[in-house]
Design an enzyme around this catalytic site. Structure first.
Site, mmCIF file in Angstrom:
data_model
loop_
_atom_site.group_PDB
_atom_site.id
_atom_site.type_symbol
_atom_site.label_atom_id
_atom_site.label_comp_id
_atom_site.label_asym_id
_atom_site.label_seq_id
_atom_site.Cartn_x
_atom_site.Cartn_y
_atom_site.Cartn_z
ATOM 1 N N ILE A 58 1.209 -0.906 -0.076
ATOM 2 C CA ILE A 58 -0.005 0.141 -0.553
ATOM 3 C C ILE A 58 0.646 1.551 -0.568
ATOM 4 C CG2 ILE A 58 -2.373 -1.165 1.056
ATOM 5 C CD1 ILE A 58 -0.652 0.591 4.143
ATOM 6 N N THR A 132 -9.636 -0.401 14.163
ATOM 7 C CA THR A 132 -10.155 -1.412 15.556
ATOM 8 C C THR A 132 -10.626 -0.135 16.658
ATOM 9 O OG1 THR A 132 -8.663 -2.684 16.975
ATOM 10 C CG2 THR A 132 -7.778 -0.858 16.590
ATOM 11 N N ASP A 133 -11.105 -1.073 17.940
ATOM 12 C CA ASP A 133 -11.234 -0.361 18.978
ATOM 13 C C ASP A 133 -10.159 -0.328 19.843
ATOM 14 O OD1 ASP A 133 -11.006 -2.998 19.714
ATOM 15 O OD2 ASP A 133 -13.233 -3.546 20.886
ATOM 16 N N GLU A 134 -9.165 -1.544 19.522
ATOM 17 C CA GLU A 134 -7.755 -0.837 20.386
ATOM 18 C C GLU A 134 -7.481 0.448 20.958
ATOM 19 O OE1 GLU A 134 -5.079 -3.787 20.339
ATOM 20 O OE2 GLU A 134 -6.480 -5.213 19.724
ATOM 21 N N TYR A 158 0.645 -0.835 18.118
ATOM 22 C CA TYR A 158 -0.204 -1.651 17.285
ATOM 23 C C TYR A 158 -0.856 -0.421 17.631
ATOM 24 C CZ TYR A 158 -4.311 -3.924 15.810
ATOM 25 O OH TYR A 158 -5.819 -4.090 14.632
ATOM 26 N N LYS A 162 -2.287 2.303 14.698
ATOM 27 C CA LYS A 162 -3.831 2.233 13.793
ATOM 28 C C LYS A 162 -4.869 3.669 14.206
ATOM 29 C CE LYS A 162 -6.281 -0.312 11.923
ATOM 30 N NZ LYS A 162 -6.031 -0.568 10.464
HETATM 31 P P1 NAD Z 1 -4.455 -10.017 9.097
HETATM 32 O O1 NAD Z 1 -2.964 -9.563 9.864
HETATM 33 O O2 NAD Z 1 -4.943 -11.420 8.780
HETATM 34 O O3 NAD Z 1 -3.793 -9.108 7.829
HETATM 35 C C1 NAD Z 1 -3.844 -8.716 7.126
HETATM 36 C C2 NAD Z 1 -3.729 -8.434 5.673
HETATM 37 O O4 NAD Z 1 -2.711 -6.959 4.923
HETATM 38 C C3 NAD Z 1 -2.703 -9.512 5.149
HETATM 39 O O5 NAD Z 1 -3.279 -10.593 4.394
HETATM 40 C C4 NAD Z 1 -0.837 -8.861 4.590
HETATM 41 O O6 NAD Z 1 -0.953 -9.567 4.343
HETATM 42 C C5 NAD Z 1 -2.020 -7.459 4.157
HETATM 43 N N1 NAD Z 1 -0.286 -6.612 4.656
HETATM 44 C C6 NAD Z 1 0.176 -6.209 5.447
HETATM 45 N N2 NAD Z 1 1.281 -5.232 4.771
HETATM 46 C C7 NAD Z 1 0.708 -4.976 3.924
HETATM 47 C C8 NAD Z 1 1.286 -3.790 3.312
HETATM 48 N N3 NAD Z 1 1.712 -2.948 2.985
HETATM 49 N N4 NAD Z 1 0.600 -3.672 1.670
HETATM 50 C C9 NAD Z 1 -0.052 -4.178 1.120
HETATM 51 N N5 NAD Z 1 -0.282 -5.289 2.046
HETATM 52 C C10 NAD Z 1 -0.206 -5.508 3.076
HETATM 53 O O7 NAD Z 1 -5.268 -8.667 9.365
HETATM 54 P P2 NAD Z 1 -7.006 -8.612 10.057
HETATM 55 O O8 NAD Z 1 -7.089 -9.333 10.819
HETATM 56 O O9 NAD Z 1 -7.481 -9.168 9.018
HETATM 57 O O10 NAD Z 1 -7.115 -7.401 9.310
HETATM 58 C C11 NAD Z 1 -7.395 -6.773 9.094
HETATM 59 C C12 NAD Z 1 -7.904 -5.283 9.693
HETATM 60 O O11 NAD Z 1 -8.508 -4.990 10.419
HETATM 61 C C13 NAD Z 1 -6.305 -4.282 9.934
HETATM 62 O O12 NAD Z 1 -6.868 -3.097 9.716
HETATM 63 C C14 NAD Z 1 -7.134 -4.517 11.416
HETATM 64 O O13 NAD Z 1 -6.556 -3.643 12.132
HETATM 65 C C15 NAD Z 1 -8.354 -4.502 11.602
HETATM 66 N N6 NAD Z 1 -9.399 -5.269 12.659
HETATM 67 C C16 NAD Z 1 -8.550 -6.099 12.458
HETATM 68 C C17 NAD Z 1 -9.571 -7.303 13.382
HETATM 69 C C18 NAD Z 1 -8.923 -8.384 14.037
HETATM 70 O O14 NAD Z 1 -10.028 -8.780 15.196
HETATM 71 N N7 NAD Z 1 -8.650 -8.865 13.847
HETATM 72 C C19 NAD Z 1 -10.633 -5.742 14.262
HETATM 73 C C20 NAD Z 1 -10.916 -4.729 14.527
HETATM 74 C C21 NAD Z 1 -10.111 -4.297 12.978
HETATM 75 O O1 DAU Z 2 -9.818 -5.196 19.281
HETATM 76 C C1 DAU Z 2 -9.906 -5.807 17.737
HETATM 77 C C2 DAU Z 2 -8.337 -6.364 18.279
HETATM 78 O O2 DAU Z 2 -8.408 -7.512 18.433
HETATM 79 C C3 DAU Z 2 -7.311 -6.015 16.204
HETATM 80 O O3 DAU Z 2 -7.205 -4.805 16.772
HETATM 81 C C4 DAU Z 2 -6.587 -6.818 16.441
HETATM 82 O O4 DAU Z 2 -5.979 -6.331 14.679
HETATM 83 C C5 DAU Z 2 -7.039 -8.457 17.028
HETATM 84 O O5 DAU Z 2 -5.955 -8.657 16.717
HETATM 85 C C6 DAU Z 2 -7.295 -8.513 18.151
HETATM 86 O O6 DAU Z 2 -6.019 -7.781 18.681
HETATM 87 P P1 DAU Z 2 -6.036 -8.706 20.729
HETATM 88 O O7 DAU Z 2 -4.519 -8.028 21.159
HETATM 89 O O8 DAU Z 2 -7.034 -8.281 21.765
HETATM 90 O O9 DAU Z 2 -6.494 -10.010 19.952
HETATM 91 P P2 DAU Z 2 -5.242 -11.788 21.042
HETATM 92 O O10 DAU Z 2 -6.234 -13.074 19.353
HETATM 93 O O11 DAU Z 2 -3.574 -11.252 20.525
HETATM 94 O O12 DAU Z 2 -5.791 -11.547 21.970
HETATM 95 C C7 DAU Z 2 -6.649 -11.370 22.972
HETATM 96 C C8 DAU Z 2 -7.160 -11.602 24.476
HETATM 97 O O13 DAU Z 2 -6.264 -13.413 24.489
HETATM 98 C C9 DAU Z 2 -5.808 -10.614 24.217
HETATM 99 O O14 DAU Z 2 -6.598 -10.607 25.985
HETATM 100 C C10 DAU Z 2 -4.648 -11.220 24.843
HETATM 101 C C11 DAU Z 2 -4.841 -12.477 25.149
HETATM 102 N N1 DAU Z 2 -3.994 -13.738 24.708
HETATM 103 C C12 DAU Z 2 -4.093 -13.984 22.958
HETATM 104 C C13 DAU Z 2 -2.948 -15.443 22.942
HETATM 105 C C14 DAU Z 2 -2.268 -15.096 21.400
HETATM 106 C C15 DAU Z 2 -3.700 -14.837 25.889
HETATM 107 O O15 DAU Z 2 -3.964 -14.792 26.858
HETATM 108 N N2 DAU Z 2 -3.301 -16.221 25.141
HETATM 109 C C16 DAU Z 2 -2.479 -15.518 24.052
HETATM 110 O O16 DAU Z 2 -1.520 -16.790 24.004
#
Ligand code: NAD
Ligand code: DAU
Length: 355
Positions: A58, A132-134, A158, A162
């Site tokens: 990007i 994200t809500d974070e 992170y 964001k």
């Molecule tokens: P992910 O890490 O699974 O996927 C991210 C994707 O972005 C990957 O396919 C990666 O190859 C691509 N990417 C990374 N850097 C890039 C770059 N420089 N150019 C082009 N592509 C690139 O993430 P996800 O969990 O699918 O999250 C997607 C979006 O949603 C993120 O912006 C994240 O902050 C947001 N989000 C995630 C969650 C969650 O719970 N996973 C919740 C709220 C918001």
């Molecule tokens: O809230 C939205 C976010 O949720 C997104 O923006 C992020 O991209 C996504 O990764 C996620 O963040 P969290 O840090 O909440 O997700 P994670 O799955 O890493 O962890 C969820 C909770 O579980 C957190 O309190 C940490 C805990 N955890 C996580 C891992 C990987 C454990 O206790 N053990 C673990 O091994």
């Protein structure tokens, strides 16, 4: 057509698959294929001409400018990001590069493209930023859930990256008039979730007979949303969201981590019992906490419900059952993503955590 970035990751690939299941509008999918991006997620689209995959960054303005000029999308949805909090603690630089600098370059390319559009195409164009809500920081027990007006208080590299990207998107609307929409969503779960995150890690480790590493006391709270519901919310915001507005998306499903792990163990006990007849809960291991660990997230999703009529379809009970079943049926996918790089990450993150 629309352009999505990060469409080979967890949420992006679910979005692409759902979009093409419901519409014939083409998608250009720009993804750098980092460790989190996986073409296998999109294997069912291999022969589908409605999906154009481009491997790229990007932050590559030249590539973006070319893609925009060539395909003339009516909207761009930005999923691309570094997304794992623990990785941002071990190595923040990639997060600054992609989430901040990358989003900046993307906005610049899109701004130029949009300036040069005319008439209806210019009116209709949308840039939807997925966040994200974070960014709102951590709540204490009983504090009201995050609304869109909650102050920004990011606590990890992170979430700080964001938050910075959200501010850039906001600034491009206020300063240049770019037609943006921003969504801030809670924790997603579902198919294609990379097994570095809590739910898939617990499923994968349980089945492999490995410890289930619970950080700290396991009482941290997250608000869980099934990924397909996040995708439907994004489609709705794209369709009807007000320009420059922010929409919080959540599932009204606050759960403590330890309860999530117990639920996963119970489902696996029912569907793929251990050979010794004991519960997978035997594998739970409390480990050293994540530095700066946010205690509680909760999303107030009333604005999107009130203004756009969106509500989640899945309860946590239905969504987690589908998710566990998907992992049981897709163990080849799990095996394929557990590359050498994945094993190195697991070693790095968990080796020093033993209490
Ligand atoms: P992910 O890490 O699974 O996927 C991210 C994707 O972005 C990957 O396919 C990666 O190859 C691509 N990417 C990374 N850097 C890039 C770059 N420089 N150019 C082009 N592509 C690139 O993430 P996800 O969990 O699918 O999250 C997607 C979006 O949603 C993120 O912006 C994240 O902050 C947001 N989000 C995630 C969650 C969650 O719970 N996973 C919740 C709220 C918001
Ligand atoms: O809230 C939205 C976010 O949720 C997104 O923006 C992020 O991209 C996504 O990764 C996620 O963040 P969290 O840090 O909440 O997700 P994670 O799955 O890493 O962890 C969820 C909770 O579980 C957190 O309190 C940490 C805990 N955890 C996580 C891992 C990987 C454990 O206790 N053990 C673990 O091994």
């Amino acid at each position: 057509m629309i352009l999505v970035t990060g469409g080979a990751g967890f949420i992006g690939s679910n979005f692409v698959l759902d979009w093409l299941a419901q519409s014939d509008e083409e998608i250009i999918n720009l993804d750098i294929l980092s460790y989190a991006g996986n073409r296998e997620n999109l294997a069912t689209l291999d022969k589908d001409s409605r999906h154009i995959f481009v491997q790229g960054d990007i932050g590559d303005t030249v590539l973006l400018t070319h893609l925009l000029k060539q395909h003339k999308p009516r909207a761009l949805i930005n999923f691309a990001a570094e997304s794992h909090v623990d990785r941002s603690i071990h190595g923040p630089e990639d997060f600054i590069q992609t989430n901040i600098v990358g989003t900046f370059h993307l906005l610049e390319a899109v701004k130029t493209y949009w300036y040069n559009l005319e008439g209806e195409a210019k009116q209709a164009f949308r840039f939807l930023h997925v966040s994200t809500d974070e960014v709102y920081g951590s709540l204490v027990k009983d504090e009201p859930a995050f609304t869109e007006n909650h102050r920004y208080e990011p606590n990890s590299p992170y979430s700080a990256s964001k938050a910075a990207s959200d501010h850039l998107v906001r600034a491009y609307h206020h300063t240049y008039g770019l037609p943006v929409l921003t969504t801030n969503c809670s924790n997603n779960y579902g198919p294609y979730h990379f097994p570095e995150k809590l739910i898939p890690l617990m499923i994968v480790n349980a089945l492999a007979g490995k410890p289930l590493p619970v950080y700290g006391d396991g009482q941290q709270i997250r608000d869980w949303l099934y990924v397909k519901d996040h995708c439907s919310a994004i489609r709705r915001v794209l369709e009807a969201g007000q320009l420059g507005e922010v929409y919080n998306i959540g599932g009204w499903n606050e759960k403590a981590n330890i309860d999530i792990v117990h639920t996963v163990c119970n489902l696996l006990d029912e569907r793929s019992a251990r050979v010794d007849g004991k519960s997978y809960k035997e594998q739970i291991t409390y480990v050293t906490d994540r530095p700066g660990h946010d205690r509680r997230y909760a999303i107030d999703a009333s604005k999107i419900e009130r203004e756009l009529g969106w509500k989640p379809s899945e309860t946590f009970d239905t969504g987690i059952k589908k998710t566990v079943q998907w992992y049981l049926e897709n163990q080849h996918w799990v095996a394929n993503v557990q590359s050498g790089a994945y094993r190195e990450w697991v070693e790095k993150n968990y080796i020093d955590r033993v209490i």
